[in-house]
Design a protein around this motif. Structure first.
Motif, short mmCIF file in Angstrom:
data_model
loop_
_atom_site.label_atom_id
_atom_site.label_comp_id
_atom_site.label_asym_id
_atom_site.label_seq_id
_atom_site.Cartn_x
_atom_site.Cartn_y
_atom_site.Cartn_z
N UNK A 53 0.84 -1.20 0.00
CA UNK A 53 0.00 0.00 0.00
C UNK A 53 0.87 1.25 0.00
N UNK A 54 0.30 2.35 -0.40
CA UNK A 54 1.08 3.56 -0.60
C UNK A 54 0.60 4.67 0.33
N UNK A 55 1.53 5.47 0.82
CA UNK A 55 1.19 6.61 1.64
C UNK A 55 1.55 7.90 0.91
N UNK A 221 -12.49 1.51 2.54
CA UNK A 221 -13.60 0.57 2.69
C UNK A 221 -13.62 -0.10 4.06
N UNK A 222 -12.95 0.49 5.05
CA UNK A 222 -12.87 0.03 6.45
C UNK A 222 -11.96 -1.18 6.64
N UNK A 223 -11.24 -1.61 5.61
CA UNK A 223 -10.25 -2.67 5.76
C UNK A 223 -8.86 -2.03 5.92
N UNK A 224 -7.87 -2.86 6.19
CA UNK A 224 -6.48 -2.43 6.17
C UNK A 224 -5.68 -3.41 5.34
N UNK A 225 -4.68 -2.90 4.66
CA UNK A 225 -3.78 -3.75 3.89
C UNK A 225 -2.47 -3.85 4.66
N UNK A 226 -2.10 -5.06 5.03
CA UNK A 226 -0.89 -5.27 5.80
C UNK A 226 0.23 -5.83 4.95
#
Length: 445
Positions: A53-55, A221-226
């Motif tokens: 994922x990107x910040x 979408x209320x999930x997190x990508x780890x």
């Protein structure tokens, strides 16, 4: 205007290549983009299992704004106001990214961002050819073999990543590659019942560890990508964690709450591929006015400072400025682009390597938290006269080398203040002991 511009051939339709195509099309260049992979907008095309994922930070946001894309991207980005550290004993601690509401990062899925960039480029007349791998490039004749077809390639922009084929064709190129002994796999933190978030919705989550590290970004979408980072070899590595029992035992011992937050962790860990992490330093970045590199093709970095995408987007902005300043003189524009950027991206590589150790070993330390708090307090009191390194890198567009030089000066000041405080405290203790001794001697007399 386009009639006076040479055609640009961009190799690579990833984030840097697709954003650069937008900039170039807006400046009046005819642009054709070739990408070896399929169209990311096709159903099922997302690179599930391997994409970090990107910040988005200030550099990336500014580049998108200059390209007229920020408002298109913003709805797909989740705010991250700080870092939540998951300690081994189950405690959670929060470390804010800055001292004001606007000093935050924005988490976005690579696939969603890439698709939005390509859509915008096509609206501006850019032509994309997917599933077309660059097989040969002749900069002297201005031709390229893409797939089985020879095409014109008058001016080439190499945005084809770590394993750049364009970079290999730059005359007198000298490239250094460093591969981290750790790799990564993607994991998923699903939403809770009724779409509820399982943990803090507006933070980057970090599980530090000497022999393992997990980082998780929130999604809209209320999930997190780890992403789990582990050594490739040795005990507790990707090479040894090959059975459900071994994976479960490892995470239960190292990252206890991860199993609760990620109910499918074991299955995902075993199913997803292992990605590699590289640092690339190369010179020169260009071949006269015929070819130029940008993004990971020129300066790939480890992801631990969250600046890989942001620095690549900043490349696009700076290259666009050089094209604007030098017009048809591409040789000068490309040389100026390298002059403005290379020393700063070399510093970014240094910072990214250093931050790997920081996230892995120090982020959970009370002393680390105290130093970060001191920096933020001084920033609050002194404003722009005292800016933490992280603030300069993530929340400003101060060039990376200048930011590091400023941070080192501040470190010397803080060190001097600390030494002075220690000397003062020592003198006070000695004076107090002396007065006590005098009082005792007087009592004895």
């Amino acid at each position: 205007m386009a009639a006076n511009r040479p055609a640009l051939t961009i190799i690579g339709a990833g984030l840097a290549g697709s954003l650069m195509s937008v900039y170039a099309a807006r400046r009046g260049f005819p642009v054709v983009v070739y990408e070896r992979r399929g169209d990311p907008r096709e159903p099922g095309a997302a690179d599930t299992g391997r994409s970090i994922n990107l910040g988005l930070s200030q550099r990336g946001l500014r580049a998108l704004e200059q390209a007229g894309l920020l408002e298109t991207i913003r709805p797909a980005a989740a705010p991250m106001r700080g870092r939540v550290v998951h300690h081994h004993d189950g405690r959670l601690s929060f470390q804010p990214y800055g001292t004001s509401a606007e000093q935050i990062l924005h988490s976005v899925l690579r696939h969603d961002l890439n698709a939005a960039l390509i859509n915008r480029a096509e609206q501006l007349g850019v032509t994309f050819h997917f599933g077309q791998k660059l097989r040969a490039l002749d900069l002297e004749t201005g031709t390229a073999l893409v797939g089985d077809t020879e095409v014109a390639a008058e001016v080439v922009i190499g945005a084809d990543g770590v394993h750049s084929a364009v970079r290999d064709q730059i005359p007198h190129s000298r490239t250094g590659r460093k591969t981290l002994e750790w790799g990564y796999k993607e994991l998923h933190i699903p939403a809770g019942p009724a779409g509820e978030r399982r943990t803090d919705p507006e933070a980057l989550h970090v599980w530090p560890g000497e022999r393992g590290l997990i980082v998780a970004h929130p999604n809209v979408d209320t999930t997190l990508t780890g992403t789990v980072f582990l050594p490739h070899e040795g005990q507790g590595s990707f090479a040894t964690l090959t059975s459900p029992a071994a994976v479960r035992e490892f995470f239960a011992g190292r990252f206890p709450d991860a199993l609760t937050l990620m109910p499918d962790l074991v299955e995902e860990f075993l199913a997803h591929p292992v990605g590699s992490l590289h640092t690339i330093r190369t010179a020169p970045w260009h071949a006269g006015g015929r070819a130029v590199l940008l993004g990971d093709a020129a300066h790939a970095v480890y992801p631990f400072y969250g600046q890989g995408m942001n620095s690549s987007f900043e490349d696009c902005s700076v290259l666009d400025a050089c094209l604007a300043e030098h017009g048809a003189d591409l040789r000068t524009a490309f040389a100026e682009f390298q002059r403005r950027r290379k020393r700063h991206t070399d510093v970014l590589a240094e910072l990214s390597e250093r931050n790997f150790v920081e996230l892995r070993d120090r982020v959970a330390s009370p002393l680390y938290a105290l130093r970060k708090k001191a920096d933020l307090v001084l920033n609050t009191l002194l404003g722009e006269r005292w800016m933490p390194l992280y603030t300069m890198v993530s929340h400003t567009t101060v060039p990376y080398a200048d930011a590091l030089a400023t941070a080192r000066r501040q470190d010397r000041v803080l060190g001097a203040l600390g030494a002075a405080a220690l000397l003062g405290a020592g003198a006070g203790i000695r004076a107090a002991r002396s007065r006590s001794f005098v009082r005792r001697r007087g009592a004895q007399c």
